[in-house]
Design an enzyme around this catalytic site. Structure first.
Site, PDB file in Angstrom:
ATOM      1  CG  ASN A   1      19.305 -11.643  14.923  1.00 43.00           C
ATOM      2  OD1 ASN A   1      19.249 -12.036  13.718  1.00 43.00           O
ATOM      3  ND2 ASN A   1      19.493 -12.734  15.802  1.00 43.00           N
TER       4      ASN A   1
ATOM      5  N   PRO B   1      21.161 -19.831  26.185  1.00 39.58           N
ATOM      6  CG  PRO B   1      20.635 -21.981  25.263  1.00 39.58           C
ATOM      7  CD  PRO B   1      20.303 -20.605  26.148  1.00 39.58           C
TER       8      PRO B   1
END
Length: 401
Positions: free
Chosen positions: A214, A309
């Site tokens: 990102n 996670p």
């Protein structure tokens, strides 16, 4: 701070340039500032610069006949709500302690009946010298609020305590004094606390060449790490792949993927505060190719994904949970409602939410909302380092001296 009057005395030293930013911050918050520039200070900043920034005349001499006909130095010393000395050199501190009044600045300091806030800046050896420490102790016992200097690299090339704190941190401390605090909170109010921070993006490999990522720059997380270190905390910064210098006094752990970051966070515990700023990728490739995936001339092959996670939720539920767990929420719509839901879902104490639909990711400015059990604090747009200073100040409130 609207209408608050500050008398700013600027001593000599390379740190005098930061006084210009301090003037801007005072004006930004609605305060009025009048500058007194010492002869030594004028070697580093000019009266014209300070006059343009403050919107007021700059005073440099006790022998201004018009003002002294009207006892101008007495008037100046009494009109302010707070007298700030920034930077306060070793020479100025010594004169203040001895009661010497040989120029406009020192005369004002003797004549004032208002609170005085001194922010020292000098070479590390000068700061640590027994004479300077005696002077500081004496000034504090006389009721002068003396801020401890920062520790770090100096213009002279040495390292240690003596650096002038950043203007936002100075102004935050000054606002506390103006707001009625009986004593100035020391710069080391997070001393002895361990602050764990994550910052930057994660890179999730597809093959040896490509990855999912990102646009996070890591700037906000690094700014918070720097501000926490300046407040005296032991800081562990777990950083994704970014090209940023490590802040002074910060222990940095570099990672690539979300799973790497999760392991590094677990290894850094226990901590008193956890600030999860990193923009962790929600998903990763289920199967990572050993070799570069080639185009076959047709449609691209499907890319099966699996969930990464949830580091924030896992930390909030851990048996080593820090006292204060803070998450960040980068949103493009319904900023506050999404952040409120995230806080409850993740089990965080606070969520710092911001709108990233513009150029925030990678930019220097940020507009955030601090979401907690008591409600929402909407902060005005400010530089990321100012967001960091304000957030650390709020964290200090959770750890009273």
């Amino acid at each position: 701070m609207t209408g608050t009057k500050i008398l700013l005395i600027i001593g000599g030293g390379i740190a005098a340039y930061k006084a210009c930013e301090l003037v801007r911050l005072i004006r930004r918050d609605g305060g009025e500032v009048t500058c007194v520039l010492t002869d030594a200070g004028s070697q580093f900043v000019t009266p014209m610069t300070l006059a343009a920034l403050s919107g007021n005349p700059v005073h440099t001499s006790l022998w201004d006949l018009k003002n002294e006909t009207e006892i101008g130095h007495i008037q100046l010393s009494r009109e302010a709500d707070l007298v700030m000395v920034c930077p306060a050199t070793a020479d100025l501190l010594a004169k203040m302690q001895a009661g010497i009044a040989d120029n406009l600045a020192t005369t004002l300091l003797l004549a004032t009946d208002k609170p005085v806030f001194a922010v020292p800046a000098m070479n590390v050896r000068m700061w640590q010298h027994a004479a300077t420490q005696r002077n500081v102790a004496g000034l504090r016992s006389d009721g002068v609020h003396v801020m401890d200097p920062d520790e770090g690299p100096m213009a002279c090339g040495e390292f240690g305590p003596g650096r002038l704190p950043e203007p936002e941190v100075i102004w935050t401390a000054a606002r506390r004094l103006i707001g009625g605090g009986a004593t100035l909170r020391p710069k080391t109010s997070l001393s002895g606390r361990h602050v764990l921070i994550t910052a930057g993006p994660t890179h999730e490999p597809i093959d040896p060449v490509r990855y999912i990522a990102n646009r996070s720059s890591g700037k906000q997380g690094f700014a918070i790490a720097e501000a926490a270190a300046e407040a005296g905390a032991r800081v562990t910064l777990v950083a994704g792949p970014v090209n940023l210098p490590t802040p002074a006094g910060v222990e940095r752990v570099d990672v690539e993927s979300a799973r790497d970051m999760e392991r590094a966070v677990a290894a850094a515990l226990p901590a008193d505060v956890a600030i999860m700023v990193a923009a962790v990728a929600d998903w990763r490739a289920r199967d990572v190719a050993d070799q570069k995936v080639k185009k076959d001339g047709g449609d691209p092959a499907p890319l099966p994904l699996t969930t990464n996670p949830d580091i924030l939720a896992g930390l909030a539920q851990s048996d080593k949970r820090p006292k204060l767990v803070i998450g960040f929420a980068a949103e493009t719509e319904n900023i506050v409602p999404h952040a409120q839901a995230k806080r409850l879902r993740k089990g965080a104490d606070w969520i710092v939410a911001n709108d990233v639909s513009g150029d925030v990711m990678g930019g220097a400015m940020n507009t955030v909302h601090l979401v907690h059990a008591g409600g929402v604090e909407n902060w005005e747009p400010m530089a990321k380092r100012d967001v960091a200073a304000r957030l650390v100040e709020r964290i200090m409130d959770e750890f009273p001296d």
